[in-house]
Design a protein around this motif. Structure first.
Motif, mmCIF file in Angstrom:
data_model
loop_
_atom_site.group_PDB
_atom_site.id
_atom_site.type_symbol
_atom_site.label_atom_id
_atom_site.label_comp_id
_atom_site.label_asym_id
_atom_site.label_seq_id
_atom_site.Cartn_x
_atom_site.Cartn_y
_atom_site.Cartn_z
ATOM 1 N N PHE A 23 0.841 -0.732 -0.412
ATOM 2 C CA PHE A 23 0.097 0.156 -0.021
ATOM 3 C C PHE A 23 1.364 0.903 -0.407
ATOM 4 O O PHE A 23 1.664 1.302 0.916
ATOM 5 N N ASP A 24 0.764 2.527 -0.437
ATOM 6 C CA ASP A 24 1.598 3.717 -1.209
ATOM 7 C C ASP A 24 2.789 3.107 -1.212
ATOM 8 O O ASP A 24 3.311 3.795 -0.204
ATOM 9 N N GLY A 25 3.167 1.834 -1.461
ATOM 10 C CA GLY A 25 4.814 1.619 -2.261
ATOM 11 C C GLY A 25 4.914 0.836 -1.136
ATOM 12 O O GLY A 25 7.384 0.645 -0.427
ATOM 13 N N ARG A 26 4.157 0.503 0.502
ATOM 14 C CA ARG A 26 5.470 -0.141 1.483
ATOM 15 C C ARG A 26 4.364 -1.707 2.189
ATOM 16 O O ARG A 26 2.874 -1.316 1.959
ATOM 17 N N ALA A 27 4.901 -2.879 2.204
ATOM 18 C CA ALA A 27 4.390 -3.336 2.497
ATOM 19 C C ALA A 27 3.021 -3.666 4.034
ATOM 20 O O ALA A 27 3.274 -2.710 4.311
ATOM 21 N N LEU A 28 2.174 -4.509 3.625
ATOM 22 C CA LEU A 28 1.986 -4.858 4.802
ATOM 23 C C LEU A 28 1.988 -4.745 5.674
ATOM 24 O O LEU A 28 3.084 -5.590 5.572
ATOM 25 N N VAL A 29 1.901 -3.656 7.137
ATOM 26 C CA VAL A 29 2.398 -4.442 8.337
ATOM 27 C C VAL A 29 1.416 -5.157 8.351
ATOM 28 O O VAL A 29 0.494 -5.345 8.872
ATOM 29 N N VAL A 30 1.862 -6.437 9.689
ATOM 30 C CA VAL A 30 0.453 -7.726 10.602
ATOM 31 C C VAL A 30 1.064 -7.893 11.552
ATOM 32 O O VAL A 30 1.894 -8.368 11.854
ATOM 33 N N PRO A 31 0.101 -7.159 12.158
ATOM 34 C CA PRO A 31 0.157 -7.636 13.959
ATOM 35 C C PRO A 31 -0.063 -8.809 14.734
ATOM 36 O O PRO A 31 -0.884 -9.086 14.009
ATOM 37 N N TYR A 32 0.884 -9.525 15.517
ATOM 38 C CA TYR A 32 0.769 -10.653 15.833
ATOM 39 C C TYR A 32 1.044 -10.671 16.584
ATOM 40 O O TYR A 32 2.027 -10.486 17.492
ATOM 41 N N CYS A 33 0.232 -12.038 18.069
ATOM 42 C CA CYS A 33 0.551 -12.175 19.440
ATOM 43 C C CYS A 33 0.270 -13.379 19.354
ATOM 44 O O CYS A 33 -0.256 -14.295 18.794
ATOM 45 N N GLY A 34 1.308 -14.050 21.113
ATOM 46 C CA GLY A 34 1.410 -14.580 21.557
ATOM 47 C C GLY A 34 2.237 -15.010 22.823
ATOM 48 O O GLY A 34 2.855 -14.450 22.787
ATOM 49 N N ASP A 35 2.457 -16.680 22.998
ATOM 50 C CA ASP A 35 2.941 -17.076 24.159
ATOM 51 C C ASP A 35 3.763 -17.695 24.090
ATOM 52 O O ASP A 35 4.549 -18.147 24.637
#
Length: 207
Positions: A138-150
């Motif tokens: 998007f707008d020349g930038r890779a999508l940032v994917v938030p993730y979480c876990g233990d």
């Protein structure tokens, strides 16, 4: 990586297609075996029972409508205990776009408690159409994917699979943060139902 996909809807199709193209081995199952078999044929992959897919996989993706989650988890039973599980699901009602999980509890925590797996919340912030992009930029930038876990090994697997989509992984904390990711997704879903383009996303702004 051997990926077991539980569910045969749009999210399973989008993510599975991209991971198959990246060279991962995939096996799929679902409550509608015909739909699962069709996706398996599309990927030149295997389809099987819930138990067979659980036995096959190094990491699992659960991608089902929330209304079918309880029955899906009942079918999985103990078969994914100790394995990394990716949870992309959102329990959102569409009258007021609020979460329908118990107060203070996330879908991801529910899955971890029921299955005994190592759950990572990821991929729940976007419509399936976003994951079809090759890559999601998007707008020349890779999508940032938030993730979480233990669990570190499950987080490592999730990071690799995010990267394999051409996206940028962003670890946001332990599994308690899944509730916040699910609440963020409720906002995206409200925007989509309000007529926004299916490629609508949250993304970090470069400073």
């Amino acid at each position: 990586m051997r990926i077991g996909i539980f569910g045969a809807g749009a999210m399973a199709d989008a993510l599975g297609t991209r991971w198959a193209a990246a060279g991962h081995d995939i096996m799929i199952t679902g409550r509608t075996p015909g739909k699962a078999k069709a996706l398996a044929d599309k990927w030149d992959a295997g389809a099987g029972t819930f138990q067979e897919v659980a036995d096959f996989c190094d990491v699992a993706l659960i991608a089902v409508l929330y209304q079918g989650l309880e029955s899906t988890l009942a079918e999985i039973g103990d078969a994914l205990r100790g394995k990394p599980i990716l949870d992309c699901n959102n329990a959102v009602e569409i009258d007021h776009f609020t979460l329908v999980t118990p107060p203070g509890r996330s879908t991801a925590q529910q899955i971890q408690e029921v299955t005994g797996g190592k759950v990572v919340k990821a991929f729940n912030q976007c419509h399936a159409k976003v994951w079809e992009l090759q890559p999601p930029v998007f707008d020349g930038r890779a999508l940032v994917v938030p993730y979480c876990g233990d669990h570190s090994d499950a987080l490592e697997a999730a990071s690799r699979l995010i990267t394999d989509l051409g996206a940028e992984p962003l670890l946001v904390g332990d599994l308690r943060h899944a509730l916040h990711l699910e609440a963020m997704a409720a906002i995206v879903i409200s925007l989509l139902f309000g007529g926004r383009d299916q490629h609508t996303v949250f993304n970090l702004v470069a400073s």
